[in-house]
Scaffold this motif. Structure first.
Motif, PDB file in Angstrom:
ATOM      1  N   GLU A  72      -6.177   0.266   1.795  1.00 41.15           N
ATOM      2  CA  GLU A  72      -5.462  -0.998   2.026  1.00 41.15           C
ATOM      3  C   GLU A  72      -4.533  -0.873   3.234  1.00 41.15           C
ATOM      4  O   GLU A  72      -4.438  -1.789   4.047  1.00 41.15           O
ATOM      5  CB  GLU A  72      -4.679  -1.380   0.768  1.00 41.15           C
ATOM      6  N   GLU A  73      -3.872   0.265   3.336  1.00 39.85           N
ATOM      7  CA  GLU A  73      -2.979   0.516   4.466  1.00 39.85           C
ATOM      8  C   GLU A  73      -3.768   0.524   5.782  1.00 39.85           C
ATOM      9  O   GLU A  73      -3.362  -0.105   6.768  1.00 39.85           O
ATOM     10  CB  GLU A  73      -2.285   1.864   4.244  1.00 39.85           C
TER      11      GLU A  73
ATOM     12  N   LYS B 144      -6.637  -0.921   6.319  1.00 40.02           N
ATOM     13  CA  LYS B 144      -7.132  -2.283   6.548  1.00 40.02           C
ATOM     14  C   LYS B 144      -6.060  -3.121   7.244  1.00 40.02           C
ATOM     15  O   LYS B 144      -6.360  -3.849   8.193  1.00 40.02           O
ATOM     16  CB  LYS B 144      -7.519  -2.909   5.208  1.00 40.02           C
ATOM     17  N   LYS B 145      -4.820  -3.003   6.794  1.00 38.85           N
ATOM     18  CA  LYS B 145      -3.715  -3.736   7.430  1.00 38.85           C
ATOM     19  C   LYS B 145      -3.532  -3.297   8.881  1.00 38.85           C
ATOM     20  O   LYS B 145      -3.333  -4.122   9.771  1.00 38.85           O
ATOM     21  CB  LYS B 145      -2.407  -3.490   6.672  1.00 38.85           C
TER      22      LYS B 145
ATOM     23  N   ARG C 165      -7.135   4.132  -2.775  1.00 38.07           N
ATOM     24  CA  ARG C 165      -7.143   2.669  -2.604  1.00 38.07           C
ATOM     25  C   ARG C 165      -5.942   2.225  -1.774  1.00 38.07           C
ATOM     26  O   ARG C 165      -6.055   1.328  -0.936  1.00 38.07           O
ATOM     27  CB  ARG C 165      -7.146   1.968  -3.957  1.00 38.07           C
TER      28      ARG C 165
ATOM     29  N   PRO D 255       0.818  -1.216   0.000  1.00 40.71           N
ATOM     30  CA  PRO D 255       0.000   0.000   0.000  1.00 40.71           C
ATOM     31  C   PRO D 255       0.856   1.272   0.000  1.00 40.71           C
ATOM     32  O   PRO D 255       0.518   2.248  -0.668  1.00 40.71           O
ATOM     33  CB  PRO D 255      -0.815  -0.120   1.285  1.00 40.71           C
TER      34      PRO D 255
END
Length: 170
Positions: free
Chosen positions: A138-139, A141-142, A134, A97
């Motif tokens: 994603e970052e 989410k991690k 995006r 990400p």
């Protein structure tokens, strides 16, 4: 994915409609004057197009995947003048990400580098903004998965070592 950032199409012609075609009966000085005016326009366009594409390349860094490609128009003097151009840009996402976010920012910088961005340049910059978002999603989410994992591990670890939790379950 590979997209191309291109400058506006700068096209000049010696006339714009059938009604405005130069007369074949005009004097040679009139032809010379109109030819020279067209050559001046073509030279200015050539300079502008080349500077536009050079700005993309200079700002593009690692996302530029090739040199500038030009479309040419032949002037009345027989010379070829650049009247449009494009620079290929690699818009694939990064491996992480963080790489995707950095790459998206580089793409946007390359797209908006010229002093006169074309409509295509704005589309590429908008796509880069979406790509960056995006990457941030994603970052995040991690990070959330890491936090949730730590909470789960912490509660399991506490239940196994805390004597008060063992007494409560008895």
């Amino acid at each position: 994915m590979d997209i191309r950032i291109s400058s506006s199409q700068y096209q000049y012609s010696s006339y714009t409609s059938n009604q405005e075609k130069p007369s074949t009966e005009s004097s040679s000085s009139e032809k010379s004057s109109s030819s020279q005016a067209l050559i001046s326009k073509l030279e200015a366009t050539d300079t502008k197009v080349r500077a536009h594409e050079a700005a993309h390349i200079a700002a593009g860094g690692g996302v530029v995947s090739g040199g500038a490609n030009f479309s040419y128009t032949k002037g009345p003097d027989g010379k070829m003048y650049a009247t449009a151009g494009e620079v290929p840009i690699d818009t694939s996402e990064g491996k992480t990400p963080e790489e995707t976010i950095q790459k998206a920012r580089q793409i946007a910088a390359a797209a908006m580098a010229p002093s006169d961005p074309s409509p295509q340049d704005y589309r590429v910059a908008a796509s880069a903004a979406v790509m960056e978002m995006r990457g941030h999603l994603e970052e995040n989410k991690k990070i959330q998965e890491t936090i949730n994992g730590q909470k789960a591990y912490g509660s399991v670890a506490l239940s196994q070592t805390d004597p008060s939790s063992a007494e409560a379950s008895s």
